[in-house]
Design a protein around this motif. Structure first.
Motif, short mmCIF file in Angstrom:
data_model
loop_
_atom_site.label_atom_id
_atom_site.label_comp_id
_atom_site.label_asym_id
_atom_site.label_seq_id
_atom_site.Cartn_x
_atom_site.Cartn_y
_atom_site.Cartn_z
N LEU A 236 -65.53 -10.63 -2.43
CA LEU A 236 -65.17 -11.90 -1.76
C LEU A 236 -65.45 -11.82 -0.27
O LEU A 236 -65.96 -12.79 0.33
CB LEU A 236 -63.69 -12.21 -2.00
CG LEU A 236 -63.32 -12.64 -3.43
CD1 LEU A 236 -61.81 -12.73 -3.58
CD2 LEU A 236 -63.96 -13.97 -3.78
N LEU A 237 -65.13 -10.68 0.35
CA LEU A 237 -65.41 -10.52 1.78
C LEU A 237 -66.92 -10.54 2.05
O LEU A 237 -67.38 -11.16 3.02
CB LEU A 237 -64.80 -9.20 2.29
CG LEU A 237 -63.27 -9.14 2.37
CD1 LEU A 237 -62.81 -7.74 2.74
CD2 LEU A 237 -62.75 -10.15 3.40
N ALA A 238 -67.67 -9.87 1.19
CA ALA A 238 -69.13 -9.84 1.35
C ALA A 238 -69.72 -11.24 1.20
O ALA A 238 -70.61 -11.65 1.96
CB ALA A 238 -69.75 -8.89 0.32
N VAL A 239 -69.23 -12.00 0.22
CA VAL A 239 -69.69 -13.36 0.00
C VAL A 239 -69.40 -14.24 1.22
O VAL A 239 -70.24 -15.04 1.64
CB VAL A 239 -69.03 -13.96 -1.26
CG1 VAL A 239 -69.14 -15.48 -1.27
CG2 VAL A 239 -69.68 -13.39 -2.51
N LEU A 240 -68.22 -14.07 1.79
CA LEU A 240 -67.84 -14.86 2.97
C LEU A 240 -68.79 -14.59 4.13
O LEU A 240 -69.29 -15.52 4.78
CB LEU A 240 -66.40 -14.53 3.37
CG LEU A 240 -65.82 -15.31 4.55
CD1 LEU A 240 -65.74 -16.79 4.23
CD2 LEU A 240 -64.44 -14.77 4.92
N VAL A 241 -69.07 -13.30 4.37
CA VAL A 241 -69.95 -12.92 5.49
C VAL A 241 -71.39 -13.42 5.24
O VAL A 241 -72.01 -14.01 6.12
CB VAL A 241 -69.95 -11.39 5.67
CG1 VAL A 241 -71.01 -10.97 6.69
CG2 VAL A 241 -68.58 -10.91 6.12
N VAL A 242 -71.90 -13.18 4.03
CA VAL A 242 -73.28 -13.57 3.72
C VAL A 242 -73.45 -15.08 3.74
O VAL A 242 -74.43 -15.60 4.29
CB VAL A 242 -73.70 -13.01 2.33
CG1 VAL A 242 -75.05 -13.59 1.90
CG2 VAL A 242 -73.79 -11.48 2.39
N ASP A 243 -72.49 -15.80 3.17
CA ASP A 243 -72.57 -17.25 3.11
C ASP A 243 -72.55 -17.87 4.51
O ASP A 243 -73.41 -18.69 4.86
CB ASP A 243 -71.42 -17.80 2.28
CG ASP A 243 -71.55 -19.31 2.04
OD1 ASP A 243 -72.69 -19.77 1.85
OD2 ASP A 243 -70.53 -20.02 2.05
N LEU A 244 -71.58 -17.46 5.32
CA LEU A 244 -71.48 -18.00 6.68
C LEU A 244 -72.70 -17.61 7.52
O LEU A 244 -73.24 -18.43 8.27
CB LEU A 244 -70.20 -17.49 7.36
CG LEU A 244 -68.88 -18.02 6.78
CD1 LEU A 244 -67.70 -17.37 7.49
CD2 LEU A 244 -68.80 -19.54 6.91
N GLY A 245 -73.15 -16.37 7.38
CA GLY A 245 -74.31 -15.91 8.14
C GLY A 245 -75.58 -16.64 7.74
O GLY A 245 -76.37 -17.04 8.60
N TYR A 246 -75.77 -16.85 6.44
CA TYR A 246 -76.99 -17.51 5.96
C TYR A 246 -77.02 -18.98 6.35
O TYR A 246 -78.06 -19.49 6.79
CB TYR A 246 -77.09 -17.36 4.44
CG TYR A 246 -78.41 -17.84 3.87
CD1 TYR A 246 -79.59 -17.17 4.14
CD2 TYR A 246 -78.46 -18.97 3.06
CE1 TYR A 246 -80.80 -17.60 3.62
CE2 TYR A 246 -79.67 -19.41 2.53
CZ TYR A 246 -80.83 -18.72 2.82
OH TYR A 246 -82.02 -19.15 2.31
#
Length: 295
Positions: free
Chosen positions: A233-243
């Motif tokens: 979930l943390l990885a998804v949050l970072v990748v989604d916001l960054g992308y």
């Protein structure tokens, strides 16, 4: 499995996460970082594939007709082209339209072509698109043998190099993604194995008291699932916001670069990251316990 056993498992999982908070945070951190790298690489591969497909779809063949070709012969030539199973679409371009297209390409200097209006030297032509880009050279060679076709152009030499490059790009993407997935799995499993090793005495005591293998294993597997889920979930949050932030910035500064912005594809990638985190967490705990459960 009765309700009291399920409650016990959840209770033990929660206590283990709190009691071994530093190991838990370390595992979550490894899972998060590994999945961020994997997710970013997957997005890079998807965008590389999109660019490759875009380049390949722009490859087309132009078959110029001889001046003597009449309407009936032109129809025959068109039927021959359409009969090729490798051909996807055929469009007839009369010389008048070809001249107008040339004027558009000249932009502000279109007046230089006004003298060509009276005696248009451009030939009629067919614009052909193939179903697959690698079929372009084959179809072009076949067209050269068709009676009534004067010349065939498709960017000979450049197209072959382009197709070779796209094949290497796809191969490199698959290899890179596979290696990163294996590396992420190894790092996560190793971290979980360290957590299990730190609690080997606890496992030994439970075995001495007569606990079955699945009774010992289940709380650890649940713990691995929780760690994988939180890290995912943390990885998804970072990748989604960054992308999404990258897409917005490129739309302003470099609008000609179009990144993949399909929500369904993006959700599939993010969902697979969470699923992979949970799967690796569960499997890492399951296999890490094997050596400590041997009688």
């Amino acid at each position: 499995m009765n309700l009291s056993t399920i409650k016990y498992f959840f209770k033990e999982t929660f206590h283990a996460l709190v009691r071994n908070s530093w190991l838990s945070l370390s595992s979550i951190g490894i899972v998060t970082v590994s999945l961020i790298i994997l997710g970013a690489s997957l997005l890079l591969v998807v965008n590389g594939e999109k660019l490759t497909n875009s380049v390949e779809s722009s490859v087309e063949i132009t078959a110029f007709l001889e001046e003597k070709v009449g309407k009936a012969e032109r129809g025959t030539i068109e039927e021959k082209i359409k009969a090729d199973p490798k051909v996807e679409a055929v469009e007839f371009i009369p010389k008048e339209q070809a001249l107008q297209d040339m004027k558009k390409s000249f932009g502000d200097r279109a007046e230089l072509l006004e003298s060509m209006e009276e005696s248009n030297p451009l030939p009629d032509s067919f614009r052909i698109k193939t179903k697959e880009a690698n079929a372009v050279p084959v179809v072009a060679k076949a067209l050269e043998k068709v009676e009534g076709v004067e010349q065939v152009r498709y960017g000979q030499g450049v197209v072959e190099k382009l197709l070779t490059i796209t094949r290497w790009v796809r191969l490199a993407s698959v290899v890179t993604l596979t290696l990163l997935t294996l590396a992420a799995g190894f790092l996560i499993a190793t971290t979980i194995r360290m957590s299990v090793y730190a609690r080997r005495r606890e496992i030994g005591i439970m075995k001495t008291l007569g606990a079955t293998n699945w009774f010992v294993r289940f709380p650890f597997v649940m713990e691995g699932i929780v760690l994988g889920l939180i890290g995912g979930l943390l990885a998804v949050l970072v990748v989604d916001l960054g992308y999404l932030s990258l897409i917005k910035k490129l739309q302003v500064s470099l609008p000609f670069i179009q990144l993949m912005n399909d929500q369904k594809t993006l959700l599939n990638i993010l969902g697979s990251m969470i699923g992979l985190g949970v799967l690796i967490g569960a499997l890492g705990s399951w296999f890490s316990l094997r050596r400590f459960l041997k009688v």
